[in-house]
Design an enzyme around this catalytic site. Structure first.
Site, PDB file in Angstrom:
ATOM      1  N   LYS A  13      47.203  28.566   6.614  1.00  0.00           N
ATOM      2  CA  LYS A  13      47.782  29.511   5.705  1.00  0.00           C
ATOM      3  C   LYS A  13      48.157  29.301   4.412  1.00  0.00           C
ATOM      4  CE  LYS A  13      50.464  30.060  10.363  1.00  0.00           C
ATOM      5  NZ  LYS A  13      51.575  30.333  10.992  1.00  0.00           N
ATOM      6  N   TYR A  53      51.298  39.952  12.094  1.00  0.00           N
ATOM      7  CA  TYR A  53      51.875  39.678  13.252  1.00  0.00           C
ATOM      8  C   TYR A  53      52.658  40.646  13.497  1.00  0.00           C
ATOM      9  CZ  TYR A  53      51.786  35.125  10.280  1.00  0.00           C
ATOM     10  OH  TYR A  53      51.946  33.977  10.449  1.00  0.00           O
ATOM     11  N   ASN A 116      53.945  25.937   8.524  1.00  0.00           N
ATOM     12  CA  ASN A 116      52.907  24.315   9.788  1.00  0.00           C
ATOM     13  C   ASN A 116      51.126  24.349   9.078  1.00  0.00           C
ATOM     14  OD1 ASN A 116      52.667  27.222  10.893  1.00  0.00           O
ATOM     15  ND2 ASN A 116      54.009  26.912  12.773  1.00  0.00           N
ATOM     16  N   HIS A 119      47.219  28.669  11.722  1.00  0.00           N
ATOM     17  CA  HIS A 119      47.677  30.058  12.740  1.00  0.00           C
ATOM     18  C   HIS A 119      46.628  29.274  13.003  1.00  0.00           C
ATOM     19  CE1 HIS A 119      48.148  33.272  15.258  1.00  0.00           C
ATOM     20  NE2 HIS A 119      46.431  33.693  14.940  1.00  0.00           N
ATOM     21  N   GLU A 132      42.432  39.311  16.789  1.00  0.00           N
ATOM     22  CA  GLU A 132      43.269  39.282  15.779  1.00  0.00           C
ATOM     23  C   GLU A 132      40.832  38.827  14.784  1.00  0.00           C
ATOM     24  OE1 GLU A 132      46.867  36.399  16.139  1.00  0.00           O
ATOM     25  OE2 GLU A 132      44.869  35.018  16.624  1.00  0.00           O
TER      26      GLU A 132
END
Length: 159
Positions: A13, A53, A116, A119, A132
């Site tokens: 990310k 998302y 975080n 992904h 994805e």
């Protein structure tokens, strides 16, 4: 690709990119014995972020997810190996880095739920990998190749 192998989607990310963690993260997956079959450094636009998302649309944190994932470049990857999704999820750790043990990517590099670092496709969501991968990669961007070290990684000769 062997019938025992699967492909899984992983993305460093924007916070991981900004912190210079791409090489470290790629190294961890390579050292584990997974095979990189696709990668691209890219900027996600709002349309792709909404598609990625989509299951969170309407939730209070949705706009924050879209804003964050479009805030800077990401490094999208497809990894292949036996039980790759489960292997990757174990290496990544829990969504909340505070719940991730040391040794996991989020346990070692993450401090904040919103930032975080990485992904990875969910192993409990049937079809998440394909969905994805198809969102981020065209089929010609994925490379089928033989990993010569596979005989040293897997006991099974199908790899």
């Amino acid at each position: 690709m062997s019938h025992h192998d699967e492909r899984t989607f992983v993305m460093v990310k924007p916070d991981g990119v900004q912190r210079g963690l791409i090489g470290e993260i790629v190294s961890r997956f390579e050292q584990r014995g997974l095979k990189l079959v696709g990668a691209k450094f890219m900027q996600i636009d709002e349309e792709l972020a909404h598609e990625h998302y989509g299951e969170h649309e309407g939730k209070p944190f949705f706009e924050g997810l879209v804003e964050f994932i479009t805030s800077g470049p990401v490094f999208a990857m497809v990894w292949e190996g036996a039980d790759a999704t489960h292997q990757v999820r174990n290496m990544v750790g829990e969504t909340d880095p505070a719940e991730s043990p040391p040794g996991t990517i989020r346990g070692d590099f993450g401090l904040d739920l919103g930032h975080n670092v990485i992904h990875a496709s969910a192993h409990d969501d049937e079809g998440a990998n394909e969905r994805e991968i198809d969102l981020f990669f065209d089929s010609e961007e994925l490379v089928d190749w033989g990993l010569d070290a596979a005989t040293w990684i897997y006991e099974d000769e199908d790899h």
